[in-house]
Design a protein around this motif. Sequence first.
Motif, PDB file in Angstrom:
ATOM      1  N   HIS A 117      10.341  -0.076   1.811  1.00 13.14           N
ATOM      2  CA  HIS A 117       9.414  -0.090   2.837  1.00 13.14           C
ATOM      3  C   HIS A 117       8.010   0.005   3.728  1.00 13.14           C
ATOM      4  CE1 HIS A 117      14.184  -1.028   4.327  1.00 13.14           C
ATOM      5  NE2 HIS A 117      13.728  -2.519   4.165  1.00 13.14           N
ATOM      6  N   GLY A 118       7.776  -0.628   3.422  1.00 11.52           N
ATOM      7  CA  GLY A 118       5.756  -0.261   3.898  1.00 11.52           C
ATOM      8  C   GLY A 118       5.310  -0.614   3.681  1.00 11.52           C
ATOM      9  N   LYS A 119       5.558  -0.554   1.715  1.00 13.10           N
ATOM     10  CA  LYS A 119       4.620  -0.037   0.821  1.00 13.10           C
ATOM     11  C   LYS A 119       4.775  -2.002   0.128  1.00 13.10           C
ATOM     12  CE  LYS A 119       4.428   2.067  -3.732  1.00 13.10           C
ATOM     13  NZ  LYS A 119       4.373   1.021  -4.214  1.00 13.10           N
ATOM     14  N   ALA A 120       3.420  -3.000  -0.331  1.00 15.77           N
ATOM     15  CA  ALA A 120       3.557  -4.361  -1.107  1.00 15.77           C
ATOM     16  C   ALA A 120       3.712  -3.636  -2.222  1.00 15.77           C
ATOM     17  CB  ALA A 120       2.187  -5.055  -0.628  1.00 15.77           C
ATOM     18  N   VAL A 121       4.470  -4.961  -2.757  1.00 12.33           N
ATOM     19  CA  VAL A 121       5.350  -4.431  -4.182  1.00 12.33           C
ATOM     20  C   VAL A 121       4.773  -6.009  -5.013  1.00 12.33           C
ATOM     21  CG1 VAL A 121       6.780  -4.106  -6.112  1.00 12.33           C
ATOM     22  CG2 VAL A 121       7.103  -3.059  -3.706  1.00 12.33           C
ATOM     23  N   GLU A 122       3.794  -5.599  -6.323  1.00 15.74           N
ATOM     24  CA  GLU A 122       3.789  -7.341  -7.559  1.00 15.74           C
ATOM     25  C   GLU A 122       4.725  -7.517  -7.512  1.00 15.74           C
ATOM     26  OE1 GLU A 122      -0.305  -6.966  -9.558  1.00 15.74           O
ATOM     27  OE2 GLU A 122       0.316  -9.157  -9.277  1.00 15.74           O
ATOM     28  N   VAL A 123       5.398  -8.696  -7.200  1.00 15.03           N
ATOM     29  CA  VAL A 123       6.818  -8.854  -7.857  1.00 15.03           C
ATOM     30  C   VAL A 123       6.517 -10.232  -8.871  1.00 15.03           C
ATOM     31  CG1 VAL A 123       8.355  -8.010  -6.117  1.00 15.03           C
ATOM     32  CG2 VAL A 123       7.016 -10.658  -5.452  1.00 15.03           C
ATOM     33  N   ALA A 124       4.883 -10.592  -8.545  1.00 13.40           N
ATOM     34  CA  ALA A 124       4.140 -11.651 -10.266  1.00 13.40           C
ATOM     35  C   ALA A 124       2.850 -11.643  -9.986  1.00 13.40           C
ATOM     36  CB  ALA A 124       4.926 -13.379  -9.541  1.00 13.40           C
ATOM     37  N   PRO A 125       2.635 -12.400 -10.439  1.00 12.42           N
ATOM     38  CA  PRO A 125       0.574 -12.428 -11.108  1.00 12.42           C
ATOM     39  C   PRO A 125       0.783 -13.020 -10.028  1.00 12.42           C
ATOM     40  CG  PRO A 125       2.228 -13.087 -13.233  1.00 12.42           C
ATOM     41  CD  PRO A 125       3.089 -12.867 -12.113  1.00 12.42           C
TER      42      PRO A 125
END
Length: 305
Positions: free
Chosen positions: A14-22
């Motif tokens: 929560h609160g943090k953007a996570v790269e899940v695909a390029p």
Amino acid sequence: MADIPFDRQFEPSHGKAVEVAPGVRRLTAPNAGPYTFHGTNTYILGRGSVAVIDPGPDDPAHLAALLAATKGEAISQIILTHTHRDHSDGVAALAAATGAATAGQPHRTSRALHAGEANLLDASSDTAFHPDVMLADGDRIDGEGWQLEVVATPGHAANHLAFALDGHDLLFSGDHVMAWSTSIVAPPDGAMADYMASLARLLDRPERRYLPGHGGPVVSAHGFVRSLMAHRRMREAAILDRLAKGDRTIAEIVAALYRETPAALHGAAALSVFAHMEDAVARGLVASDGVPRLDGTFGPATAAR
Ligand SMILES: [Zn+2]
């Protein structure tokens, strides 16, 4: 019931953007709940000039996290999978903060309400969304370095859209297909016949990896979609069996089939059985006392008829 290979492992960050695909980031809103899992997933597509898929709930903390995650970038488009509040309530504030154009479809039910029928889903439906860009099946959405294809997937909601990302073997599947749970299919917003057709449609498409509106990715998506379809067919068979054994109301069927489900979820279960009932009546598998209703009387469509 058929075994669906659910995957409930999920780190919401929560609160943090996570790269899940390029080129695809996921920011999960803090609206965890029985129907939202750890919260609604907001996706950020591209770099520099970006699109946001599903802003999520109207939550200042989530909006602030989204703006922080895209600091130095421009949010130029807001794309919506469907008008349930946990996905769309945040549209207005995000559009106001960024000037981004909105795209999707306004809310609608899958059929007209019957005389005297209350829409039990009113509270979760967002009728305030009116997109700048009206999307239709097959439309393409262009961004900087990416292209989406609109895939109409009604069933969970009549206006539900999925989005295939060109060249990435990825489908943003919204609430149509999720790894952690089955989808709610409840009339009049939803319709079982539409839902099953929308599942079958995905089997004709090449994407094997989905990014859903709640929870983690769906991998080996075609096998998963087949198990969802088998699960609904078994549920329908169980309902027909209860009718053959003498049950006549949805309440009786829920009591028999959802014995192990907490009573608090029996209302949702009744809507699901209702969705099956409407579909089974339309296909001539079940007899109904008048138009199918949540509190109606049903029976087997006997050979005598
Ligand atoms: Zn949702």
